[in-house]
Design a protein around this motif. Sequence first.
Motif, PDB file in Angstrom:
ATOM      1  N   SER A   1       0.872  -1.049   0.060  1.00  0.00           N
ATOM      2  CA  SER A   1      -0.044   0.158   0.139  1.00  0.00           C
ATOM      3  C   SER A   1       0.905   1.203   0.044  1.00  0.00           C
ATOM      4  O   SER A   1       1.835   1.451   0.882  1.00  0.00           O
ATOM      5  CB  SER A   1      -0.833   0.152   1.196  1.00  0.00           C
ATOM      6  OG  SER A   1      -1.828   1.227   1.293  1.00  0.00           O
ATOM      7  N   CYS A   2       0.551   1.972  -1.004  1.00  0.00           N
ATOM      8  CA  CYS A   2       1.353   3.272  -1.183  1.00  0.00           C
ATOM      9  C   CYS A   2       0.693   4.469  -1.222  1.00  0.00           C
ATOM     10  O   CYS A   2      -0.416   4.331  -1.972  1.00  0.00           O
ATOM     11  CB  CYS A   2       2.307   3.223  -2.400  1.00  0.00           C
ATOM     12  SG  CYS A   2       3.439   1.899  -2.241  1.00  0.00           S
ATOM     13  N   VAL A   3       1.125   5.627  -0.630  1.00  0.00           N
ATOM     14  CA  VAL A   3       0.336   6.723  -1.023  1.00  0.00           C
ATOM     15  C   VAL A   3       1.422   7.663  -1.854  1.00  0.00           C
ATOM     16  O   VAL A   3       2.571   7.323  -1.970  1.00  0.00           O
ATOM     17  CB  VAL A   3       0.177   7.790   0.381  1.00  0.00           C
ATOM     18  CG1 VAL A   3      -1.126   7.030   1.065  1.00  0.00           C
ATOM     19  CG2 VAL A   3       1.234   7.916   0.944  1.00  0.00           C
ATOM     20  N   GLY A   4       0.844   8.827  -2.430  1.00  0.00           N
ATOM     21  CA  GLY A   4       1.861   9.635  -3.449  1.00  0.00           C
ATOM     22  C   GLY A   4       1.320  10.447  -3.947  1.00  0.00           C
ATOM     23  O   GLY A   4      -0.076  11.262  -3.714  1.00  0.00           O
ATOM     24  N   SER A   5       1.586  11.056  -5.346  1.00  0.00           N
ATOM     25  CA  SER A   5       0.874  12.072  -6.098  1.00  0.00           C
ATOM     26  C   SER A   5       1.163  11.709  -7.510  1.00  0.00           C
ATOM     27  O   SER A   5       1.772  10.685  -8.139  1.00  0.00           O
ATOM     28  CB  SER A   5       1.597  13.333  -5.936  1.00  0.00           C
ATOM     29  OG  SER A   5       3.051  13.284  -6.273  1.00  0.00           O
TER      30      SER A   5
END
Length: 187
Positions: free
Chosen positions: A45-49
């Motif tokens: 699971s990753c967050v980013g832009s």
Amino acid sequence: MRTTRRAGLLSTVRRSWTGAVVAVLVAAGVVVTAPAAQAATELLSCVGSGAVTYQPGVTAQPRVVSISSSANYGPCVSTGSPTITSGGYAIVANGLVSCLGGGISITVTITWNTGETTTVAAVGLVVLRPTNEVVVVYQGTVTAGRFTGADVVMTAALLNTTPAQCFTPEGVTGTSGPADITITQLA
């Protein structure tokens, strides 16, 4: 004959509405759990832009548009490969979209900080939210590389800072905002 057509139309509208509701729930971050026998294990699971440019620009009328999309993910949490902490991709694809919505199919290869890659084949649904966010939800499968066979959900909430451009011949030419990815496998 007319009754049969109406019943078919109502059935199509119900299916479309159900699909739209599911997409909006996913885009809003509402978690829908699967039955216990179908429990999924989160592998990454990753967050980013993310950032997207459109050629020609997206208008109020649906049309085929070349979409250049990129995402940078990080930080990432992974049970399947704890050394993966970030990654990213850049692609160009075509989709039938408007300022109000649309759809797109993609194949994207994500390169992780470890040098490993993950190739994802996914179908995306584009939904405009009232706050001028263009929410894109991709659902697909890892077809090659790390996590092969796993399910993928990629979302992006891309802010349209020029909504009035939807009503011009040039259209909206770019959006950007938060993006995330989740890779899961059935347990």
